[in-house]
Write an enzyme that holds these catalytic residues in place. Structure first.
Site, PDB file in Angstrom:
ATOM      1  N   SER A   6       0.853  -1.155   0.001  1.00  6.74           N
ATOM      2  CA  SER A   6       0.176  -0.102   0.079  1.00  6.74           C
ATOM      3  C   SER A   6       1.051   1.147  -0.211  1.00  6.74           C
ATOM      4  O   SER A   6       2.060   1.198   0.472  1.00  6.74           O
ATOM      5  CB  SER A   6      -0.974   0.135   1.312  1.00  6.74           C
ATOM      6  OG  SER A   6      -1.458   1.364   1.495  1.00  6.74           O
ATOM      7  N   TYR A  29      -1.686  -1.617  10.373  1.00  8.22           N
ATOM      8  CA  TYR A  29      -1.696  -1.759   9.150  1.00  8.22           C
ATOM      9  C   TYR A  29      -0.658  -1.120   8.080  1.00  8.22           C
ATOM     10  O   TYR A  29       0.011  -2.158   7.426  1.00  8.22           O
ATOM     11  CB  TYR A  29      -2.693  -1.267   8.357  1.00  8.22           C
ATOM     12  CG  TYR A  29      -3.145  -1.232   6.925  1.00  8.22           C
ATOM     13  CD1 TYR A  29      -3.902  -2.522   6.425  1.00  8.22           C
ATOM     14  CD2 TYR A  29      -3.102  -0.261   6.040  1.00  8.22           C
ATOM     15  CE1 TYR A  29      -4.192  -2.598   4.957  1.00  8.22           C
ATOM     16  CE2 TYR A  29      -3.230  -0.458   4.537  1.00  8.22           C
ATOM     17  CZ  TYR A  29      -4.026  -1.708   4.280  1.00  8.22           C
ATOM     18  OH  TYR A  29      -4.096  -1.690   2.957  1.00  8.22           O
TER      19      TYR A  29
HETATM   20  P1  NAD Z   1     -11.446  -6.213   0.023  1.00  6.48           P
HETATM   21  O1  NAD Z   1     -11.744  -6.169   1.552  1.00  6.48           O
HETATM   22  O2  NAD Z   1     -12.408  -5.744  -0.859  1.00  6.48           O
HETATM   23  O3  NAD Z   1     -11.068  -7.829  -0.223  1.00  6.48           O
HETATM   24  C1  NAD Z   1     -10.014  -8.608   0.275  1.00  6.48           C
HETATM   25  C2  NAD Z   1     -10.429  -9.984   0.386  1.00  6.48           C
HETATM   26  O4  NAD Z   1      -9.629 -10.587   1.108  1.00  6.48           O
HETATM   27  C3  NAD Z   1     -11.947 -10.398   0.603  1.00  6.48           C
HETATM   28  O5  NAD Z   1     -12.506 -11.006  -0.104  1.00  6.48           O
HETATM   29  C4  NAD Z   1     -11.549 -11.198   1.872  1.00  6.48           C
HETATM   30  O6  NAD Z   1     -12.767 -12.263   2.299  1.00  6.48           O
HETATM   31  C5  NAD Z   1     -10.369 -11.853   1.765  1.00  6.48           C
HETATM   32  N1  NAD Z   1      -9.570 -12.146   2.921  1.00  6.48           N
HETATM   33  C6  NAD Z   1      -9.518 -11.390   4.116  1.00  6.48           C
HETATM   34  N2  NAD Z   1      -8.783 -11.918   5.180  1.00  6.48           N
HETATM   35  C7  NAD Z   1      -8.424 -13.268   4.399  1.00  6.48           C
HETATM   36  C8  NAD Z   1      -7.458 -14.369   4.849  1.00  6.48           C
HETATM   37  N3  NAD Z   1      -7.215 -14.493   6.014  1.00  6.48           N
HETATM   38  N4  NAD Z   1      -7.267 -15.285   4.113  1.00  6.48           N
HETATM   39  C9  NAD Z   1      -7.988 -15.224   2.582  1.00  6.48           C
HETATM   40  N5  NAD Z   1      -8.572 -14.268   2.141  1.00  6.48           N
HETATM   41  C10 NAD Z   1      -8.800 -13.270   3.153  1.00  6.48           C
HETATM   42  O7  NAD Z   1     -10.024  -5.516   0.174  1.00  6.48           O
HETATM   43  P2  NAD Z   1      -9.375  -4.744  -1.349  1.00  6.48           P
HETATM   44  O8  NAD Z   1      -9.502  -3.396  -1.120  1.00  6.48           O
HETATM   45  O9  NAD Z   1      -9.572  -5.360  -2.441  1.00  6.48           O
HETATM   46  O10 NAD Z   1      -7.548  -5.042  -0.803  1.00  6.48           O
HETATM   47  C11 NAD Z   1      -6.944  -6.105  -1.173  1.00  6.48           C
HETATM   48  C12 NAD Z   1      -5.304  -5.659  -1.074  1.00  6.48           C
HETATM   49  O11 NAD Z   1      -5.168  -4.419  -1.465  1.00  6.48           O
HETATM   50  C13 NAD Z   1      -5.276  -5.921   0.612  1.00  6.48           C
HETATM   51  O12 NAD Z   1      -4.003  -6.297   0.665  1.00  6.48           O
HETATM   52  C14 NAD Z   1      -5.147  -4.392   0.954  1.00  6.48           C
HETATM   53  O13 NAD Z   1      -4.388  -4.147   1.867  1.00  6.48           O
HETATM   54  C15 NAD Z   1      -4.512  -3.706  -0.356  1.00  6.48           C
HETATM   55  N6  NAD Z   1      -4.873  -2.280  -0.474  1.00  6.48           N
HETATM   56  C16 NAD Z   1      -6.056  -1.839  -0.487  1.00  6.48           C
HETATM   57  C17 NAD Z   1      -6.498  -0.364  -0.863  1.00  6.48           C
HETATM   58  C18 NAD Z   1      -7.884   0.270  -0.937  1.00  6.48           C
HETATM   59  O14 NAD Z   1      -7.871   1.226  -0.788  1.00  6.48           O
HETATM   60  N7  NAD Z   1      -8.770  -0.608  -0.782  1.00  6.48           N
HETATM   61  C19 NAD Z   1      -5.160   0.475  -0.666  1.00  6.48           C
HETATM   62  C20 NAD Z   1      -3.894   0.047  -0.591  1.00  6.48           C
HETATM   63  C21 NAD Z   1      -3.877  -1.614  -0.541  1.00  6.48           C
END
Ligand code: NAD
Length: 257
Positions: free
Chosen positions: A144, A158
């Site tokens: 991130s 985080y």
């Molecule tokens: P999201 O919550 O929409 O999706 C995450 C998915 O991971 C969900 O389907 C959830 O069920 C699954 N998950 C959670 N814990 C789990 C586990 N222990 N084992 C297997 N699956 C698991 O999130 P997103 O926004 O798509 O984020 C995806 C990645 O991107 C993450 O690593 C997040 O930190 C990173 N990220 C997101 C953002 C943002 O703004 N959304 C920004 C920077 C980084």
């Protein structure tokens, strides 16, 4: 031409957000996709959508913080499709009670690290031997922009967990470079996904974040999926150990040389 033809890609956390969009895009580009999520229902829905668009995918339930689950998800990929070429360690959590050092509990810290850090470690621990059996491959670790900046809205566990993802990525890239395995970090900026919107749950919090983004808007998961596609396919063959920022300019605006 399809950019992932004959590649097998495993994506964790593919039931939602970035993972879901990436799974659909990879499938549209010819990959056979292993859709992994702790939420089996969500993984099945994504798989069904891929089948509907004419692609190939299987759903696998796994909790990435559990070694046995990660071993099984990689085994499922090799059993179903015979090999693994692309591993995207995307599953991650951002806990609603993650805050500053004073108020973040040990439980929140441990849970965040179990999924965001140990999950990437386990993905690599079991995924790398499979990539080696396939003659090499590409690993994409989702970090991130907060690992580069320090967020205005505190989320200490985080932020620290994503810093660990960046340092793991560098070391893995160096270790496996001569084995034809590339390892890159993908650093999304603030996106309009459930994960972030659950955390930025008031208009005030959203505005506090938006004001810092040069583009003045949150990103879309699809915009991260396209970056993942580049890192996954052979077009990025000389790219390893990098931090690919896809953040609407937020990091550039606040980084001093
Ligand atoms: P999201 O919550 O929409 O999706 C995450 C998915 O991971 C969900 O389907 C959830 O069920 C699954 N998950 C959670 N814990 C789990 C586990 N222990 N084992 C297997 N699956 C698991 O999130 P997103 O926004 O798509 O984020 C995806 C990645 O991107 C993450 O690593 C997040 O930190 C990173 N990220 C997101 C953002 C943002 O703004 N959304 C920004 C920077 C980084």
């Amino acid at each position: 031409m399809m950019r992932l033809k004959e590649k097998v890609a495993l994506i964790t956390g593919a039931g939602s957000g970035i993972g879901r969009e990436t799974a659909r895009l990879f499938a549209a580009e010819g990959a056979q996709v292993v859709v992994v999520d702790i939420n089996e229902e969500a993984a099945r829905e994504v798989t069904a959508a891929i089948h509907h668009q004419g692609g190939s995918a299987i759903a696998v339930k796994a909790d990435v913080s559990k070694a046995a689950d990660c071993q099984a998800m990689v085994a499922a990929a090799e059993k179903q499709y015979g090999k693994l070429n692309v591993l995207m360690n995307n599953a991650g959590i951002s806990h609603a009670e993650d805050n500053d050092a004073i108020s973040t509990t040990e439980e929140v810290w441990d849970l965040t690290f179990a999924v965001n850090v140990k999950g990437v470690f386990f993905g690599c621990k079991y995924g790398i031997p499979a990539l080696l059996r396939a003659g090499g491959g590409s690993i994409i670790n989702v970090a991130s922009f907060v690992a580069r900046l320090g967020a205005a809205t505190p989320q200490l566990a985080y932020t620290a967990s994503k810093g660990a993802v960046l340092s793991m990525t560098r070391e893995l890239a160096a270790i496996h470079a001569r084995q034809n395995i590339r390892v890159n970090a993908l650093c999304p900026g603030p996106l309009q996904t459930e994960l972030l919107m659950k955390y930025l749950d008031t208009e005030e919090k959203r505005q506090r974040r938006l004001v810092h983004i040069p583009m003045g808007r949150f990103g879309q998961a699809k915009e991260i999926a396209y970056a993942a596609l580049y890192l996954a396919c052979d077009e990025s063959s000389y790219v390893t150990g990098s931090e690919f920022l896809v953040d609407g300019g937020i990091t550039a605006a606040y980084t001093t040389p």
